[in-house]
Scaffold this active site. Structure first.
Site, short mmCIF file in Angstrom:
data_model
loop_
_atom_site.label_atom_id
_atom_site.label_comp_id
_atom_site.label_asym_id
_atom_site.label_seq_id
_atom_site.Cartn_x
_atom_site.Cartn_y
_atom_site.Cartn_z
N HIS A 213 7.00 72.42 116.26
CA HIS A 213 8.36 72.15 116.79
C HIS A 213 9.41 72.33 115.70
O HIS A 213 10.50 72.84 115.97
CB HIS A 213 8.47 70.72 117.34
CG HIS A 213 8.11 70.58 118.77
ND1 HIS A 213 8.76 71.24 119.79
CD2 HIS A 213 7.14 69.84 119.37
CE1 HIS A 213 8.23 70.92 120.94
NE2 HIS A 213 7.24 70.07 120.72
N CYS B 252 3.29 68.54 126.20
CA CYS B 252 4.50 68.41 125.39
C CYS B 252 5.56 67.66 126.19
O CYS B 252 5.76 67.95 127.37
CB CYS B 252 5.01 69.79 125.00
SG CYS B 252 6.50 69.78 123.99
N GLU C 40 3.64 69.01 116.31
CA GLU C 40 4.98 68.57 115.90
C GLU C 40 5.55 69.44 114.78
O GLU C 40 6.74 69.74 114.76
CB GLU C 40 4.96 67.09 115.49
CG GLU C 40 4.51 66.13 116.59
CD GLU C 40 5.17 66.34 117.94
OE1 GLU C 40 6.35 66.75 118.00
OE2 GLU C 40 4.51 66.08 118.96
#
Length: 181
Positions: free
Chosen positions: A134, A88, A131
Site C-alpha cells: 500500500h 483489503c 501494507e
C-alpha cells in the site's frame, strides 16, 4: 477514538507512493492512533496511512491479538512462499488467493523514532507485505494472475461500493517539499 473513513479502490491516493516520515511528533502519534482505531473498528488485519488519505509510510497491524505499527518500513522477504486468501479494507468483501513470501524481516521505527526489527511468518508476514505494498501504491489485486485479476475487477465493477464519492486527501504536516506532492 478517532475512526477515519477508509479510502476505496479508485481513489488516487491508493496508487501513489507514500513519502518517508521525517518528524516523529504529536501529529505522527495522532496518525498512528487514527490508523489503529480505524483498523480495529473495521475490523482488519492491517491498515496503511494512504488508506485513510495520508501519504506517509506508516502502517498498523492486528494479527492474532498482536497490535502494532511500523514507520518507514523495509522488508526482507524469504524465498519460501505461501499462497492464501487475502482481502483489503479498500476493496470491501473481495477475497482472492495471493502468493506472498512465507516470512519477512521488517525493519523501521516506532512512533517515537526508536528502531524496530520484527521477524514475522505466515499471516503477520502476509499483512506486513500487504501494507508495505500500500505504501508503494500497490494493491493486492495487482499481484494476482491474469485470470484472477480479471475476475476481481469484474467483482469490483459490480459491487455496491464502487464509484462512491470519496473524501478529499488530508494534507500532510510533514515536509513534502520537492517531492511533487
Amino acid at each position: 477514538m478517532a475512526v477515519q473513513p477508509i479510502r476505496l479502490f479508485g481513489d488516487p491516493v491508493l496508487r501513489q507512493r507514500a513519502v518517508e516520515v521525517d518528524s516523529f511528533d504529536k501529529e505522527l502519534e495522532r496518525l498512528v492512533t487514527d490508523l489503529t482505531d480505524t483498523m480495529l473498528a473495521a475490523p482488519g488485519a492491517g491498515l496503511a496511512a494512504p488508506q485513510i488519505g495520508v501519504g506517509l509510510r506508516v502502517f498498523t497491524w492486528n494479527v492474532q491479538g498482536e497490535v502494532g505499527h511500523l514507520v518507514n518500513p523495509t522488508l526482507q522477504l524469504s524465498d519460501e512462499t505461501q499462497d492464501g486468501a487475502e482481502g483489503c479494507l479498500s476493496l470491501p468483501e473481495l477475497t482472492y488467493d495471493c502468493l506472498r513470501a512465507l516470512s519477512v524481516v521488517a525493519t523501521g521505527f516506532d512512533v517515537h523514532g526508536e528502531p524496530l526489527r520484527i521477524e514475522a511468518s505466515e499471516l503477520l508476514a502476509r499483512a506486513m507485505q500487504h501494507e508495505t505494498d500500500h505504501l508503494d501504491g500497490i494493491l493486492f489485486i495487482d499481484k494476482l494472475d491474469t485470470e484472477a485479476r480479471k475476475a476481481a475487477m469484474k467483482e469490483i465493477r459490480e459491487s455496491d461500493w464502487f464509484g462512491l464519492e470519496r473524501p478529499t486527501v488530508r494534507v500532510s504536516p510533514h515536509n513534502t517539499f520537492g517531492l511533487g506532492l
